[in-house]
Design an enzyme around this catalytic site. Structure first.
Site, PDB file in Angstrom:
ATOM      1  N   HIS A 412       0.915  -1.373   0.178  1.00 29.58           N
ATOM      2  CA  HIS A 412      -0.141   0.486   0.101  1.00 29.58           C
ATOM      3  C   HIS A 412       0.699   1.511  -0.224  1.00 29.58           C
ATOM      4  CE1 HIS A 412      -4.334   2.172   1.111  1.00 29.58           C
ATOM      5  NE2 HIS A 412      -2.649   3.087   1.782  1.00 29.58           N
ATOM      6  N   GLU A 413       2.192   1.581   1.573  1.00 27.22           N
ATOM      7  CA  GLU A 413       2.352   2.642   1.164  1.00 27.22           C
ATOM      8  C   GLU A 413       3.579   2.567  -0.250  1.00 27.22           C
ATOM      9  OE1 GLU A 413       1.365   4.528   3.116  1.00 27.22           O
ATOM     10  OE2 GLU A 413       0.014   3.230   4.520  1.00 27.22           O
ATOM     11  N   HIS A 416       1.443   4.218  -3.248  1.00 27.38           N
ATOM     12  CA  HIS A 416       2.029   6.383  -2.509  1.00 27.38           C
ATOM     13  C   HIS A 416       3.193   6.490  -3.123  1.00 27.38           C
ATOM     14  CE1 HIS A 416      -1.744   6.266  -0.777  1.00 27.38           C
ATOM     15  NE2 HIS A 416      -1.020   6.001   0.082  1.00 27.38           N
ATOM     16  N   HIS A 419       3.869   6.534  -6.480  1.00 23.77           N
ATOM     17  CA  HIS A 419       3.068   7.632  -6.870  1.00 23.77           C
ATOM     18  C   HIS A 419       3.689   8.907  -6.942  1.00 23.77           C
ATOM     19  CE1 HIS A 419      -1.336   9.444  -7.936  1.00 23.77           C
ATOM     20  NE2 HIS A 419      -0.491   9.853  -8.607  1.00 23.77           N
TER      21      HIS A 419
HETATM   22 ZN   LIG Z   1      -3.463   5.212   1.946  1.00 25.09          ZN
END
Ligand SMILES: [Zn+2]
Length: 634
Positions: A412-413, A416, A419
């Site tokens: 998940h991280e 980010h 991105h």
């Molecule tokens: Zn998040």
């Protein structure tokens, strides 16, 4: 809006809030952890002295902004010079803040880093004050003149979105005198939320219960979220009774604090000439209100799929009648896998292969060059987040304990962070920060890829079932629960708009009605007892107007994008879907969110992407039922 230099970090804080990660038992002192599991903050500042010097330098530059005041409309060059100075300071302050807050997160007990963080925050407030005139002055300029400036001055190109963003507010900006009154009123409108916070966090006498394990647990909102997942049904009953009993005791007060917050939202919407609080809130991200109402309609239409999940959950838990108290215990059991940090890194890199060689290589390099602070240690901040500094790289904090959820959090991280890295590489600073509405797309897409990968690799049926169950429970929490919150939020705001009384009792009645409809109470799918009616009262998100729906829409968007990428990989039909997605990540904040997603092939103004999320949920259940049928015949 670069008015605050801490935007990306502020977003991450909000996200950490929702995940409500149970505080992990601290494993070690930070000094005992090898450096390769720590982030490298020395790339921001060589040492604290360098930080102090940079802070003093930035503070000394703040007053220089006032020289531009009243002159933004003089010439294209004057406007460029002012924005250039503004954004240079903004970047320096972000860097100061990220370093200070990261140092403080390493050990929240240590006074030194905490003081650094406070100093950075103070500087942020001073910066806000020194630059607060800039947006109003831009808004006061003739829009055509600003656009002509942009044509005449190529150096204004990186500020196009910032300028358009400011001008968008023109119809909702008042006279200087009225704006002053509004700013003063801002000191009053937070009272409801403030009182709510004090009641929930300090004054409410949370109950203590004795669980069948012998553990005595004081049930505040944080420990409630832990114990509501207790494997013993009698414990869950006890926990729900005690917790919601306590909340119910203050139903009237919670109703009053929420009513005050709702009236504040309505006040702001009205004076800024918005049609409704919903419109006022979504205007900030330039998201049409139809996306919000359509999400609710789409979810309502898909309740049969949700009920299929609830029936499957009842079957797997072996309960005859599923109740709301049975929703948090994992439907299959925890995924019984464990990982070392290095293994987890390798697994995510494998799992992200559908995103292409370059993506994987960039993340591998990031893993090797101090992006990540992996392990828990005494005093370290709980939970996980990703942040970053333009011109340096992303940083991510984890509390990796080796469980499947920790692997999932790493995925998940890392979503980010990549991105951020791709946007940093492709964009000038003013458009490198992506909007909140798209932020959770990159993270949840990587979770989906991890799930695909783990399911493909899992050999034994128990692991496969646990992975499938974990995925479904995640979809319940993100897609259905958040939308159920969004529907309640909309309904209570509409009540205030119509001038109907909003009391704790009325809120409870409304909440219970919505929850019962979602969970199929009347059809006998899941029993929602009266005591659940008070659940709304402790949920903090209702005080941030219309925020939570973005968790659901992000998941919808990432499901659709993942389906496209998966499909073209399976058919071997090229990489168009993947390339569109990567281009969206690299586009950062250079466009408005709905347009960014359109470029990635997802039109959020239609129900099409939603269908992909529901199809993925049904496919997960098909797979699970197949496995269960096979187990039966064995
Ligand atoms: Zn998040």
């Amino acid at each position: 809006m670069p008015a605050r230099p801490v935007r990306r970090t502020a977003l991450s804080l909000a996200l950490v809030l929702l995940s409500a990660a149970p505080r992990s038992a601290a494993a070690a002192e930070r000094s005992e952890i090898p450096d390769r599991y720590k982030w490298n903050l020395s790339e921001l500042y060589a040492d604290e002295a360098a930080w102090q010097k940079a802070r003093a330098d930035a503070a000394a530059r703040l007053p220089s902004l006032s020289a531009f005041r009243g002159h933004l409309g003089d010439s294209p060059e004057a406007l460029w010079k002012a924005l250039d100075a503004l954004f240079a300071l903004d970047l320096d302050l972000t860097r100061l803040y990220v370093y200070a807050s990261a140092r403080s997160d390493e050990d929240t007990r240590a006074a030194g880093p905490r003081e650094l963080k406070q100093a950075a925050q103070r500087l942020g407030v001073d910066f806000g004050a020194a630059s607060s005139w800039i947006r109003p002055e831009i808004i006061s300029l003739d829009a055509e003149r600003v656009r002509a400036f942009q044509k005449a001055e190529p150096r204004l190109a990186p500020y196009r979105v910032y300028l358009e963003e400011a001008l968008r507010w023109k119809p909702h900006t008042l006279s200087a005198a009225e704006e002053n009154i509004l700013a003063e009123a801002g000191n009053l409108t937070g009272a409801g939320q403030a009182a709510y916070g004090i009641l929930k966090d300090a004054d409410l006498p949370w109950p203590t219960v004795k669980l069948s394990t012998g553990v005595e647990a004081r049930l505040d909102p944080a420990t409630f979220s832990l114990h509501r997942a207790s494997p013993a049904r009698a414990d869950r009953d006890l926990v729900f009774q005690a917790f919601f009993g306590a909340v119910k005791g203050f139903e009237r007060t919670f109703g009053t604090t929420l009513d005050a917050a709702l009236k504040a939202h309505l006040f702001n919407a009205k004076v800024r000439r918005f049609a409704s609080p919903l419109e006022a809130s979504l205007f900030r991200n330039n998201v049409p209100t139809s996306i919000y109402t359509q999400l609710i309609a789409d979810v309502r239409r898909s309740l049969p799929t949700f009920h299929r999940y609830l029936k499957l959950r009842a079957r797997l838990l072996g309960v005859e009648k599923l109740r709301y108290q049975d929703l948090y215990v994992p439907m299959v059991g925890a995924v019984d896998l464990s990982f070392k940090p290095d293994e987890a890194r390798d697994i995510t890199l494998e799992a992200f292969r559908p995103l292409g060689k370059d993506y994987v290589a960039a993340l591998r390099k990031g893993y090797q060059s101090g992006w990540t602070d992996y392990l828990p240690s005494t005093g370290k901040r709980a939970g996980a987040y990703s942040t970053g500094v333009y011109g340096v790289h992303p940083y991510q904090l984890l509390n990796f304990n080796g469980k499947y959820d920790d692997l999932s959090t790493l995925a998940h991280e890392s979503g980010h962070s990549m991105h951020t890295a791709l946007a940093f590489a492709a964009q000038p600073y003013p458009t490198s920060d992506y909007p909140i509405f798209v932020a959770e797309v990159a993270s949840t897409l990587n979770e989906a890829l991890l799930f695909d990968h783990m399911l493909g690799k899992a050999k034994d049926e128990a692991t496969r079932l646990a992975l499938l169950g974990n995925r479904l429970d995640g979809l319940r929490g993100t897609l259905f629960r958040q939308t159920q919150f969004a529907e309640f939020e909309l309904a209570v705001h509409q009540r205030v708009e119509k001038g109907e009384p909003v009391t704790g009792e009325a809120l409870s009645r409304l909440y219970l009605e919505i929850v019962r409809a979602y969970y199929g109470h009347d059809q006998g799918v899941c029993q929602v007892e009266d005591l659940i009616a008070a659940e709304w009262a402790y949920v903090p998100h209702f005080y941030y107007d219309f925020y939570v729906f973005q968790y659901a829409t992000s998941l919808v968007a990432s499901s659709a994008i993942a389906a496209g990428i998966r499909e073209e990989a399976r058919r071997g039909t090229g990489t168009a879907a993947r390339d569109r997605y990567l281009a969206m990540l690299a586009a950062g904040g250079s466009k408005f969110p709905v347009d960014l997603l359109k470029d990635a092939g997802v039109d959020m103004t239609t129900s099409r992407p939603f269908e992909a999320a529901i199809a993925a949920m049904n496919a997960t259940m098909d797979e699970m039922e197949k496995l269960l049928a096979r187990q039966k015949t064995k």
